[in-house]
Structure formats: structure tokens, C-alpha cells
Design an enzyme around this catalytic site. Structure first.
Site, short mmCIF file in Angstrom:
data_model
loop_
_atom_site.label_atom_id
_atom_site.label_comp_id
_atom_site.label_asym_id
_atom_site.label_seq_id
_atom_site.Cartn_x
_atom_site.Cartn_y
_atom_site.Cartn_z
N HIS A 66 0.84 -1.21 0.00
CA HIS A 66 0.00 0.00 0.00
C HIS A 66 0.87 1.26 0.00
O HIS A 66 0.57 2.23 -0.67
CB HIS A 66 -0.87 0.05 1.26
CG HIS A 66 -1.85 -1.08 1.39
ND1 HIS A 66 -1.76 -2.04 2.37
CD2 HIS A 66 -2.97 -1.38 0.67
CE1 HIS A 66 -2.77 -2.88 2.26
NE2 HIS A 66 -3.51 -2.53 1.24
N GLN A 113 -18.05 -6.83 -0.47
CA GLN A 113 -17.18 -7.68 -1.30
C GLN A 113 -16.78 -8.97 -0.59
O GLN A 113 -15.97 -9.73 -1.12
CB GLN A 113 -15.96 -6.89 -1.78
CG GLN A 113 -14.95 -6.51 -0.72
CD GLN A 113 -13.87 -5.59 -1.27
OE1 GLN A 113 -14.10 -4.44 -1.53
NE2 GLN A 113 -12.66 -6.13 -1.44
N GLU A 133 -0.88 -4.56 -8.51
CA GLU A 133 -0.96 -5.64 -9.51
C GLU A 133 -1.11 -7.02 -8.87
O GLU A 133 -1.34 -7.99 -9.56
CB GLU A 133 0.27 -5.61 -10.43
CG GLU A 133 0.22 -4.46 -11.41
CD GLU A 133 1.47 -4.27 -12.24
OE1 GLU A 133 2.45 -5.01 -12.02
OE2 GLU A 133 1.47 -3.38 -13.10
O1 PAF Z 1 -7.97 -4.11 -3.06
C1 PAF Z 1 -8.62 -3.74 -2.06
O2 PAF Z 1 -8.08 -3.48 -0.99
C2 PAF Z 1 -10.14 -3.58 -2.19
O3 PAF Z 1 -10.67 -4.56 -3.01
C3 PAF Z 1 -10.56 -2.17 -2.66
C4 PAF Z 1 -10.09 -1.88 -4.05
C5 PAF Z 1 -10.01 -1.12 -1.69
C6 PAF Z 1 -12.08 -2.07 -2.66
O4 PAF Z 1 -12.62 -2.29 -1.39
#
Ligand code: PAF
Length: 282
Positions: A37, A61, A148
Site C-alpha cells: 500500500h 465484497q 498488480e
Molecule cells: O484491493 C482492495 O483493498 C479492495 O478490493 C478495494 C479496491 C479497496 C475495494 O474495497
């Protein structure tokens, strides 16, 4: 650096920057930040006047039997890391701010979302597309940064932005790995010492696949068999999928040609980890 939790606050702050002609980068995350990150945030800081990091563990999700409740959270540590990396704002909404009562609109995609992780996590990409669309509407950024490691997610978001005419540029950033090769992930924290060692089969399989492609092997089945053999030799690992697909369609390929994604999801103990490599046509 400010931590904002409402849609109105973050939207006003970003609109004020835009009025001054400043560029804005957005880094969407679910928090429990790691060096992967931070590489996205640092790139956003380099390429934009201002940077917003969203930290939101998005309930839509996660499937019913997945790790939404257990997903690691540590806003204090995240805030420290964001500030050090040069972010200006953390957007950290409550679930009720993102999904108020009577919320009933979702973003769905066909095709790209059906393969790979979409097969084992049927509602996952609907949740991702919905929350990412909302973030793009709430935070009118110029650029948004994604890793990626989630290569299918990145391809889906690029397609969604094109299909739905979002006015934002999507930037993909390389996988960041631990020194022994394991791809950085917030979920690595679930692994005990034995599983952490076993998890190395993912990057070993990736390296094996990459080397075979570099040596000229074109037969997808031969490459995938060698990769699966490495993973299957580890008793703590269980393959969800290891596949080679066309990057543009996510459809399985027999022969390595064009832009190819070789992606895997593997359970190590109860933890589902992903990794991949990409072969781009010269
Ligand atoms: O990759 C992630 O951490 C999540 O899928 C995202 C893009 C922040 C969406 O909640």
C-alpha cells in the site's frame, strides 16, 4: 493529515483542491497497510499535488463465510504510515455512511468477473465495483492507484472506468514482496509460523512459471502442471485455482501468446492467498 469520515467532508476538501487547479490521487484500501500500500501512496504523492487514502473494509465484497469480521484493522498504525508516506487525507467512513438504509444500487460486470477469483467468490467483484464506483464519485480524483497483486481486480476496474466513462486514470503498481518472496498482503497476518513458511510455495510456483516462459515454453498446460506440482508438494497448501488467461478477456489459454495473466489462489491452512505473474507481448 486529516482523517475524515463523511462523504460531505471529503468531497468538499477535494473539490476545494480542484478549484485551485490542483491534481488529486486516490489510493483505495481496506487498511491494515503494508509496504505494498505504501508503494501506491508514495507513487500517488509523486504524481499528484494531493493524495487521499480511503480505508474501508467493504462488507459487500465479502461472501457470507469469508473473513469480513476477522479482517485486520488498525487505524492508528495506518494513520501513522499514511502521514509518513505523505498522504493529505484519510477517508475512513462507517459502513452506514457508505451503505445507508435502503441502499439498493450495485455495479455489475459480465465476462471478466466470471473467471479466476470470481468463480470462487461469486459476489466479490460486484462489491468491489460498487464501492470503487462510489469512491470515484465521492472523491473526484485525477488518478487512482491499485496493486498488480490483485491483477483481475485491476483489469476489472480499468474496464469499468472505460465502460462507464469515469473521468479518472487508473494506475497499476508492481507487487511488493517480503525478502523471501511472499507477496505482501494484510491477510499474511493470519498465518502461523508453519503456515508462513508453507506460503512460500506461491512465489516459488510463480518463479517456476516465469522461468519456464522466459526459457521459451509456450504450452500453458506444461507450465501450469509444473507450478501445481510445487504447490501440491506442500501438505498445508490447497489449490483454489492456478490458471493462465488472456489479460483482456480472462478466458483460459492453451498457448502463451499476447498479454497473459498467470494467476493463482491457494489456501494455506484456512488463509486464502493470491499471487500472479504477467507476460506482456513484446
Ligand atoms: O484491493 C482492495 O483493498 C479492495 O478490493 C478495494 C479496491 C479497496 C475495494 O474495497
Amino acid at each position: 493529515m486529516k482523517i475524515l469520515s463523511t462523504v460531505n467532508e471529503v468531497r468538499s476538501a477535494v473539490k476545494a483542491w480542484k478549484k485551485e487547479g490542483k491534481t488529486v490521487g486516490l489510493v483505495p484500501t481496506m487498511g491494515f497497510l503494508h509496504e505494498g500500500h505504501i508503494s501506491l501512496i508514495k507513487r500517488a504523492v509523486e504524481e499528484n499535488d494531493h493524495v487521499v487514502v480511503s480505508i474501508f473494509v467493504n462488507p459487500t465484497q465479502f461472501g457470507p463465510n469469508e473473513d469480513f469480521e476477522a479482517y485486520p484493522r488498525d487505524l492508528e498504525m495506518d494513520a501513522k504510515m499514511c502521514e509518513e508516506a505523505g498522504a493529505d487525507i484519510i477517508f475512513h467512513p462507517e459502513a452506514s455512511e457508505m451503505y445507508p438504509e435502503n441502499f439498493s444500487s450495485f455495479v455489475n460486470m459480465t465476462g471478466l468477473t466470471d473467471a479466476l477469483c470470481g468463480k470462487s467468490r461469486p459476489i466479490h467483484f460486484q462489491g468491489v465495483c460498487t464501492v470503487v464506483s462510489k469512491l470515484f464519485n465521492i472523491i473526484p480524483a485525477d488518478n487512482a492507484y491499485f496493486g498488480e497483486k490483485d491483477a483481475q481486480q485491476l483489469a476489472i476496474i480499468k474496464r469499468m472506468v472505460k465502460d462507464l466513462n469515469f473521468d479518472i486514470t487508473i494506475k497499476g503498481c508492481p507487487i511488493v514482496r517480503e525478502s523471501d518472496g511472499l507477496a505482501k498482503s494484510s491477510r499474511n497476518t493470519y498465518l502461523n509460523a508453519e503456515e508462513r513458511q508453507a506460503a512460500l510455495v506461491l512465489s516459488k510456483a510463480v518463479n517456476c512459471g516465469k522461468e519456464m516462459v522466459a526459457a521459451g515454453e509456450k504450452d500453458a498446460c506444461t507450465i501450469l502442471t509444473a507450478m501445481k506440482d510445487i504447490i501440491n508438494a506442500e501438505p498445508l497448501a490447497r489449490i483454489d485455482y492456478v490458471e493462465m488467461v488472456d489479460m483482456n478477456t480472462m478466458k483460459n489459454i492453451d498457448t502463451v501468446s499476447g498479454d497473459v495473466l498467470c494467476a493463482m489462489a491457494v489456501f494455506v491452512g484456512k488463509t486464502r492467498l493470491i499471487d500472479n505473474f504477467i507476460v506482456l507481448e513484446d
